[in-house]
Design an enzyme around this catalytic site. Structure first.
Site, PDB file in Angstrom:
ATOM      1  N   ASP A  61      41.427  13.599 -21.979  1.00 26.16           N
ATOM      2  CA  ASP A  61      41.641  13.816 -23.410  1.00 26.16           C
ATOM      3  C   ASP A  61      42.949  14.575 -23.580  1.00 26.16           C
ATOM      4  OD1 ASP A  61      41.211  13.929 -26.161  1.00 26.16           O
ATOM      5  OD2 ASP A  61      39.743  15.551 -26.060  1.00 26.16           O
ATOM      6  N   HIS A  62      43.515  14.476 -24.765  1.00 27.15           N
ATOM      7  CA  HIS A  62      44.705  15.254 -25.114  1.00 27.15           C
ATOM      8  C   HIS A  62      44.267  16.558 -25.772  1.00 27.15           C
ATOM      9  CE1 HIS A  62      47.033  11.207 -25.312  1.00 27.15           C
ATOM     10  NE2 HIS A  62      47.233  11.797 -24.144  1.00 27.15           N
TER      11      HIS A  62
ATOM     12  N   PHE B 144      41.003  14.516 -30.213  1.00 23.54           N
ATOM     13  CA  PHE B 144      40.072  13.395 -30.408  1.00 23.54           C
ATOM     14  C   PHE B 144      40.553  12.107 -29.750  1.00 23.54           C
ATOM     15  CE2 PHE B 144      39.828  16.036 -34.391  1.00 23.54           C
ATOM     16  CZ  PHE B 144      38.679  16.730 -34.044  1.00 23.54           C
ATOM     17  N   HIS B 145      40.997  12.198 -28.487  1.00 19.57           N
ATOM     18  CA  HIS B 145      41.446  11.018 -27.746  1.00 19.57           C
ATOM     19  C   HIS B 145      40.694  10.846 -26.423  1.00 19.57           C
ATOM     20  CE1 HIS B 145      45.711  11.387 -29.782  1.00 19.57           C
ATOM     21  NE2 HIS B 145      44.770  10.971 -30.616  1.00 19.57           N
ATOM     22  N   PRO B 146      39.371  10.967 -26.367  1.00 19.32           N
ATOM     23  CA  PRO B 146      38.690  10.826 -25.072  1.00 19.32           C
ATOM     24  C   PRO B 146      38.720   9.391 -24.565  1.00 19.32           C
ATOM     25  CG  PRO B 146      37.076  10.965 -26.834  1.00 19.32           C
ATOM     26  CD  PRO B 146      38.415  11.240 -27.461  1.00 19.32           C
TER      27      PRO B 146
END
Length: 548
Positions: free
Chosen positions: A300-301, A475-477
């Site tokens: 994630d980021h 919110f980039h999983p």
């Protein structure tokens, strides 16, 4: 006892970004019967479609799974909200709307890791083919596709000044981020149409809803994948689900396709007996097929939100904190579809190097003309901007694991943020670069004063601690059903997105990414679903049973 709901050629689990694309492409053939199942409801709430409505969608069980992470050592023991869309359109109904492909190196690395067909030269035409760019077709962009891309519809003096300051610090101004090398700064292009969110449901699902061969179920929770042994191989035969409190099942005569995202796809595999054997046995799940990589490789980021008070310039803070300002915003949007209600969470972006040794941009900025403590809170009562920066290529790896055999129980989500020395170094260096930009001449007249995490944090040790205190997901999983060859013990699917060792089962969503893309992940998910659809249809034409 479960009741048979019906028989279909393809069953798609999840009507999020990928599921909407798959439903459109697979049902285009009127002889193919497709069932699309979504745990959430319809995307008919007004705040889904007004762009600034993400503030009301994230953390709201009407549109969000409202997951939380486990306490994370790298975040000083904090547990954080982990939003995932639970509505038609999935995360494209609640996200930042940023159109971003990533870097060519991302995809070339996928191909080099044993995944033919995924290099930049392979996926670039797929991106263009889905796209309907506001400026029309060009060497870089497509036109006439379903995925609308537009410029944002408002401008901010403070953001223009930040962009000038970034240029003074060696980050050039560029016209577009999507040519394969996103180094530089530009206004984000967004998935909107004339000031209204353009989600995957509008783009791909609604045009297909009238097809008699497509069935769409909402508010239906899939609980298990069904398997059978045929001709000496294990294969998926359909899914069990709960509909109106009734146990049902549906049969898939061709394939079952998981498109539930980086949290739900591995969770459903584990609940169905596919995953790490020890974990499954610990929770009383019968092992159908041991596949240790299911739920591993979570990436994630992590964003570090640094905020600065300013003077002598308008920001959204004071505009939104007055009744007149709120009325003005409402009128602008109602009459002209302009103004702050059309705002994506970030209007300005920049890609930079945290240190000169990086081979390409390794950090991304999201710059916002506002500041707040957290999503859902009102903006601060003073003018300010936020410079959020994230590490694009984190080394930290987390996991998703079931915590019980109950399919309604949320899984364990452990991102393991900042668990490597390299990730901590990038965090420290990126915060120093943010301060350098804020002190550049172009911003001087606005007297920027850092209040988050605070200018008193100066040493590397203090900055590392500050990163742990302010870091949160952007919110980039991705990555929990990793794509890779059978020789890779951690791989879950092959290069055609077929689950290793099980026939007639694929995963087609962001969970298949071997490594995270260098930018926002929604449009890469569209591309993955387009690619997956092509594989599925090609195998159907050739009569191939989908086993690797």
């Amino acid at each position: 006892m479960s009741n048979l709901f019906g028989k279909y050629d393809y069953i798609i689990v999840g009507a999020g970004t990928a599921g909407c694309v798959l439903a459109n492409r697979l049902s285009a053939d009127p002889t193919v019967r497709v069932l699309l199942i979504e745990a959430g409801g319809k995307d008919n709430w007004i705040w889904i479609h007004i762009p600034v409505g993400y503030l009301f969608c994230i953390g709201n069980p009407r549109t969000d799974w409202c997951y939380r992470t486990e306490p994370c050592e790298g975040l000083n023991g904090r547990s954080i909200l982990y939003a995932r869309g639970r509505v038609l359109g999935g995360c494209s109904s609640i996200n930042a709307m940023v159109y971003m492909r990533g870097q060519s190196n991302d995809y070339d690395a996928w191909a080099a890791a044993g995944n033919p067909g995924w290099a930049w030269r392979d996926v670039f035409p797929i991106f263009k083919g889905s796209e309907d760019h506001y400026a029309g077709a060009s060497d870089l962009h497509g036109a006439g596709g379903e995925w609308r891309v537009e410029e944002q519809r408002l401008d901010w003096e403070i953001l223009n000044a930040w962009r000038d300051a970034a240029e003074q610090c060696g980050i050039p101004k560029v016209a577009d981020f999507n040519g394969g090398d996103n180094f530089g700064s530009a206004r984000f292009q967004v998935n909107q149409r004339t000031g209204v969110r353009w989600n995957a449901s509008k783009a791909f699902l609604r045009p297909a809803m009238s097809r008699p061969n497509l069935t769409v179920l909402t508010n239906v929770h899939v609980t298990r994948i069904r398997f059978d042994e045929r001709e000496g191989r294990r294969e998926a035969t359909g899914v069990d689900f709960v509909r109106n409190q009734e146990a049902c099942y549906a049969e898939a005569t061709a394939e079952t396709i998981l498109a539930s995202g980086a949290i739900n796809s591995p969770q459903l595999l584990q609940l169905s007996g596919v995953g790490p054997g020890g974990l499954l046995r610990e929770h009383g799940v019968v092992v159908a097929h041991e596949l240790p990589g299911v739920g591993e490789n979570l990436q994630d980021h992590l964003q570090l939100r640094m905020a600065f008070k300013v003077q002598g310039v308008r920001t959204l803070n004071e505009w939104s904190n007055s009744l007149f300002g709120k009325a003005q915003m409402a009128v602008q949007y109602a009459l002209y579809r302009t103004g702050p209600l059309t705002m994506a969470p970030s209007q300005l972006g920049a890609f930079a190097k945290s240190d000169p040794e990086q081979h390409s941009a390794n950090i991304e900025y999201h710059i916002q003309p506002l500041s707040l403590d957290k999503f859902g809170d009102p903006p601060h009562p003073f003018p300010a901007f936020t410079a959020s920066v994230c590490n694009l290529r984190p080394e930290s790896r987390g996991y998703v694991q079931i915590k019980s055999p109950d399919p309604h129980s949320h899984p364990v989500i452990q991102p393991n943020y900042l668990s490597t020395e390299s990730d901590r170094r990038v965090a420290i260096d990126s915060m120093k670069l943010t301060r350098k930009i804020s002190a550049a001449p172009a911003l001087t007249k606005y007297l920027p004063t850092e209040f988050l995490p605070g200018a008193d944090k100066q040493s590397d040790q203090e900055l590392a601690l500050a990163a742990s205190n302010i870091g949160t997901t952007i919110f980039h999983p991705v990555g929990t059903c990793k794509m890779g060859p059978a020789s890779d013990a951690s791989a879950v699917v092959d290069a055609r997105l077929r689950v290793h060792g099980i026939a007639r089962l694929r995963v087609v969503d962001a969970s298949i990414m071997p490594s995270i893309t260098s930018g926002n992940t929604n449009s890469p998910t569209i591309m993955i679903a387009e690619q997956g659809s092509r594989f599925i249809l090609e195998d159907r034409r050739l009569g191939r049973v989908t086993a690797d």
